[in-house]
Motif scaffolding. Structure first.
Motif, PDB file in Angstrom:
ATOM      1  N   ALA A  35       0.831  -1.171  -0.119  1.00 15.65           N
ATOM      2  CA  ALA A  35       0.135  -0.022   0.119  1.00 15.65           C
ATOM      3  C   ALA A  35       0.834   1.096   0.107  1.00 15.65           C
ATOM      4  CB  ALA A  35      -0.947   0.028   1.256  1.00 15.65           C
ATOM      5  N   TRP A  36       0.336   2.402  -0.393  1.00 19.06           N
ATOM      6  CA  TRP A  36       0.603   3.587  -0.234  1.00 19.06           C
ATOM      7  C   TRP A  36       0.021   4.203   0.831  1.00 19.06           C
ATOM      8  CZ3 TRP A  36       5.128   5.243  -2.600  1.00 19.06           C
ATOM      9  CH2 TRP A  36       5.821   4.703  -3.675  1.00 19.06           C
ATOM     10  N   PHE A  37       0.671   5.160   1.579  1.00 16.53           N
ATOM     11  CA  PHE A  37       0.072   6.026   2.609  1.00 16.53           C
ATOM     12  C   PHE A  37       0.962   7.388   2.312  1.00 16.53           C
ATOM     13  CE2 PHE A  37      -2.274   3.610   5.880  1.00 16.53           C
ATOM     14  CZ  PHE A  37      -2.218   2.138   5.181  1.00 16.53           C
ATOM     15  N   ARG A  38       0.433   8.297   2.976  1.00 20.69           N
ATOM     16  CA  ARG A  38       0.847   9.785   3.066  1.00 20.69           C
ATOM     17  C   ARG A  38       0.725  10.608   4.400  1.00 20.69           C
ATOM     18  NH1 ARG A  38      -3.361  12.446  -1.660  1.00 20.69           N
ATOM     19  NH2 ARG A  38      -4.828  12.661  -0.084  1.00 20.69           N
ATOM     20  N   GLN A  39       1.630  11.405   4.382  1.00 15.53           N
ATOM     21  CA  GLN A  39       1.667  12.302   5.692  1.00 15.53           C
ATOM     22  C   GLN A  39       1.916  13.540   5.411  1.00 15.53           C
ATOM     23  OE1 GLN A  39       4.001  10.613   8.832  1.00 15.53           O
ATOM     24  NE2 GLN A  39       2.526  11.539  10.510  1.00 15.53           N
ATOM     25  N   ALA A  40       1.053  14.531   5.640  1.00 13.63           N
ATOM     26  CA  ALA A  40       1.286  15.939   5.424  1.00 13.63           C
ATOM     27  C   ALA A  40       1.822  16.503   6.961  1.00 13.63           C
ATOM     28  CB  ALA A  40       0.163  16.497   5.195  1.00 13.63           C
ATOM     29  N   PRO A  41       2.743  17.520   6.864  1.00  9.69           N
ATOM     30  CA  PRO A  41       3.017  17.998   8.305  1.00  9.69           C
ATOM     31  C   PRO A  41       2.054  18.298   9.172  1.00  9.69           C
ATOM     32  CG  PRO A  41       4.138  19.269   6.410  1.00  9.69           C
ATOM     33  CD  PRO A  41       3.115  18.373   5.808  1.00  9.69           C
ATOM     34  N   GLY A  42       2.146  17.981  10.487  1.00 10.64           N
ATOM     35  CA  GLY A  42       1.072  17.981  11.351  1.00 10.64           C
ATOM     36  C   GLY A  42      -0.039  17.450  11.329  1.00 10.64           C
ATOM     37  N   LYS A  43      -0.338  16.243  10.283  1.00  7.58           N
ATOM     38  CA  LYS A  43      -1.433  15.304  10.277  1.00  7.58           C
ATOM     39  C   LYS A  43      -0.844  14.038  10.486  1.00  7.58           C
ATOM     40  CE  LYS A  43      -4.235  18.499   7.090  1.00  7.58           C
ATOM     41  NZ  LYS A  43      -4.806  18.406   5.941  1.00  7.58           N
ATOM     42  N   GLU A  44      -1.926  13.143  10.699  1.00 11.11           N
ATOM     43  CA  GLU A  44      -1.757  11.746  10.823  1.00 11.11           C
ATOM     44  C   GLU A  44      -1.196  11.140   9.424  1.00 11.11           C
ATOM     45  OE1 GLU A  44      -4.310  10.917  14.702  1.00 11.11           O
ATOM     46  OE2 GLU A  44      -4.751   9.719  12.944  1.00 11.11           O
TER      47      GLU A  44
ATOM     48  N   GLY B 264       2.952  15.867   0.535  1.00 14.92           N
ATOM     49  CA  GLY B 264       3.260  15.246   1.853  1.00 14.92           C
ATOM     50  C   GLY B 264       4.628  14.223   1.547  1.00 14.92           C
ATOM     51  N   VAL B 265       4.646  13.473   2.605  1.00 16.50           N
ATOM     52  CA  VAL B 265       5.714  12.375   2.232  1.00 16.50           C
ATOM     53  C   VAL B 265       4.635  11.065   2.147  1.00 16.50           C
ATOM     54  CG1 VAL B 265       7.690  10.905   3.705  1.00 16.50           C
ATOM     55  CG2 VAL B 265       7.210  13.622   4.081  1.00 16.50           C
ATOM     56  N   TYR B 266       4.978  10.456   1.132  1.00 17.19           N
ATOM     57  CA  TYR B 266       4.540   9.023   0.617  1.00 17.19           C
ATOM     58  C   TYR B 266       5.419   8.104   0.848  1.00 17.19           C
ATOM     59  CZ  TYR B 266       1.045  11.604  -1.725  1.00 17.19           C
ATOM     60  OH  TYR B 266      -0.211  12.452  -2.244  1.00 17.19           O
ATOM     61  N   TYR B 267       4.794   7.013   1.643  1.00 19.33           N
ATOM     62  CA  TYR B 267       5.273   5.816   2.053  1.00 19.33           C
ATOM     63  C   TYR B 267       4.594   4.424   1.414  1.00 19.33           C
ATOM     64  CZ  TYR B 267       6.751   8.872   6.018  1.00 19.33           C
ATOM     65  OH  TYR B 267       7.388   9.774   6.997  1.00 19.33           O
ATOM     66  N   CYS B 268       5.645   3.741   1.233  1.00 18.21           N
ATOM     67  CA  CYS B 268       4.929   2.191   1.015  1.00 18.21           C
ATOM     68  C   CYS B 268       5.227   1.254   1.952  1.00 18.21           C
ATOM     69  CB  CYS B 268       5.691   1.686  -0.483  1.00 18.21           C
ATOM     70  SG  CYS B 268       7.340   1.221  -0.273  1.00 18.21           S
ATOM     71  N   ALA B 269       4.162   0.679   2.286  1.00 20.77           N
ATOM     72  CA  ALA B 269       3.906  -0.457   3.350  1.00 20.77           C
ATOM     73  C   ALA B 269       3.765  -1.758   2.907  1.00 20.77           C
ATOM     74  CB  ALA B 269       3.200   0.132   4.326  1.00 20.77           C
ATOM     75  N   ARG B 270       4.146  -2.651   3.482  1.00 20.22           N
ATOM     76  CA  ARG B 270       3.602  -4.183   3.431  1.00 20.22           C
ATOM     77  C   ARG B 270       2.887  -4.476   4.510  1.00 20.22           C
ATOM     78  NH1 ARG B 270       7.768  -9.461   4.222  1.00 20.22           N
ATOM     79  NH2 ARG B 270       6.890  -8.951   6.592  1.00 20.22           N
ATOM     80  N   GLY B 271       1.523  -5.188   4.231  1.00 23.99           N
ATOM     81  CA  GLY B 271       0.796  -5.545   5.065  1.00 23.99           C
ATOM     82  C   GLY B 271       0.987  -6.811   5.899  1.00 23.99           C
ATOM     83  N   ILE B 272       0.051  -6.829   7.134  1.00 25.82           N
ATOM     84  CA  ILE B 272       0.427  -8.117   8.081  1.00 25.82           C
ATOM     85  C   ILE B 272      -0.573  -8.971   7.614  1.00 25.82           C
ATOM     86  CG2 ILE B 272       0.495  -8.953  10.466  1.00 25.82           C
ATOM     87  CD1 ILE B 272       0.857  -5.969  11.019  1.00 25.82           C
ATOM     88  N   GLY B 273      -0.122 -10.027   7.112  1.00 19.40           N
ATOM     89  CA  GLY B 273      -1.225 -11.346   6.818  1.00 19.40           C
ATOM     90  C   GLY B 273      -2.149 -10.695   5.539  1.00 19.40           C
TER      91      GLY B 273
ATOM     92  N   GLY C 221       8.809   1.708   3.892  1.00 23.84           N
ATOM     93  CA  GLY C 221       9.882   2.599   3.508  1.00 23.84           C
ATOM     94  C   GLY C 221      10.192   3.629   4.256  1.00 23.84           C
ATOM     95  N   GLN C 222      11.184   4.576   3.709  1.00 21.01           N
ATOM     96  CA  GLN C 222      11.683   5.724   4.373  1.00 21.01           C
ATOM     97  C   GLN C 222      10.952   6.968   4.016  1.00 21.01           C
ATOM     98  OE1 GLN C 222      13.151   4.407   1.715  1.00 21.01           O
ATOM     99  NE2 GLN C 222      13.374   6.134   0.197  1.00 21.01           N
ATOM    100  N   GLY C 223      10.341   6.832   3.027  1.00 27.39           N
ATOM    101  CA  GLY C 223       9.192   7.875   2.507  1.00 27.39           C
ATOM    102  C   GLY C 223       9.977   8.715   1.380  1.00 27.39           C
ATOM    103  N   THR C 224       9.009   9.280   0.480  1.00 28.23           N
ATOM    104  CA  THR C 224       9.383  10.213  -0.523  1.00 28.23           C
ATOM    105  C   THR C 224       8.711  11.538  -0.329  1.00 28.23           C
ATOM    106  OG1 THR C 224      10.159  10.304  -2.831  1.00 28.23           O
ATOM    107  CG2 THR C 224       8.209   9.045  -2.293  1.00 28.23           C
ATOM    108  N   GLN C 225       9.090  12.567  -0.508  1.00 25.97           N
ATOM    109  CA  GLN C 225       8.706  13.824  -0.353  1.00 25.97           C
ATOM    110  C   GLN C 225       7.994  14.339  -1.872  1.00 25.97           C
ATOM    111  OE1 GLN C 225       8.213  16.086   2.531  1.00 25.97           O
ATOM    112  NE2 GLN C 225       6.793  16.913   1.203  1.00 25.97           N
ATOM    113  N   VAL C 226       6.543  14.711  -1.699  1.00 29.43           N
ATOM    114  CA  VAL C 226       5.973  15.329  -2.772  1.00 29.43           C
ATOM    115  C   VAL C 226       5.605  16.559  -2.472  1.00 29.43           C
ATOM    116  CG1 VAL C 226       3.737  15.162  -4.382  1.00 29.43           C
ATOM    117  CG2 VAL C 226       5.073  13.067  -3.664  1.00 29.43           C
ATOM    118  N   THR C 227       6.066  17.682  -3.229  1.00 29.81           N
ATOM    119  CA  THR C 227       5.671  18.877  -3.239  1.00 29.81           C
ATOM    120  C   THR C 227       4.984  19.455  -4.260  1.00 29.81           C
ATOM    121  OG1 THR C 227       7.911  19.262  -1.695  1.00 29.81           O
ATOM    122  CG2 THR C 227       6.487  21.265  -2.577  1.00 29.81           C
TER     123      THR C 227
END
Length: 126
Positions: free
Chosen positions: A35-44, A91-100, A117-123
C-alpha cells in the motif's frame, strides 16, 4: 530482511503528474498486500491506495480516478501514478507491506502494516 525503498518524489505543479516507485526485497513477491500512505506536516499518516496479493486494488476516495497503483510483472516493484495533482496531495509518501491478509476495510489502517519504507517527499506548487 524485508525492505521497501521509495523513490520518485519531487516538485509537481497543480494539475501535473508524478510517478512514485517502491522496490520491495527480502520476501516472496505477491504474498502480501502492498500500500501507499501519505503524511502531511502536522497530520496523521493516511491511506492512499493498496494492492492486494490477488491483484485487487482500492483507493482513498479523494484520489480515486486520479491515482493508479500498479506493480511490475515480477511483483518486486510497485508504482503510484499520480495525475491531476492537487495541493492536498502534498506530503511524504510511504509504501508499506501488510500483516497477513487484509481487506478493503482493514487494509486502510496503518496498524495493518508492519514494514515501511523511508518515504519520499511530494511537493505541490501553484
Amino acid at each position: 530482511q524485508a525492505q521497501l525503498t521509495e523513490s520518485g518524489g519531487g516538485l509537481v505543479q497543480i494539475g501535473g503528474s508524478l510517478r512514485l516507485s517502491c522496490v520491495a526485497s527480502g520476501w516472496t513477491p505477491n504474498t502480501y498486500t502492498l500500500a501507499w500512505f501519505r503524511q502531511a506536516p502536522g497530520k496523521e499518516r493516511e491511506f492512499v491506495a493498496a494492492l492486494g496479493s490477488t491483484g485487487t486494488t482500492y483507493y482513498e476516495d479523494s484520489v480515486k480516478g486520479r491515482f493508479t497503483i500498479s506493480q511490475t510483472t515480477t511483483k518486486n516493484t510497485m508504482y503510484l501514478q499520480m495525475n491531476t495533482v492537487k495541493p492536498e496531495d502534498a506530503g511524504v509518501y510511504y509504501c508499506a507491506r501488510g500483516i497477513g491478509q487484509t481487506t478493503a476495510v482493514t487494509g486502510r489502517r496503518v496498524s495493518r502494516y508492519d514494514t515501511w519504507g523511508q518515504g519520499t517527499q511530494v511537493t505541490v506548487s501553484s
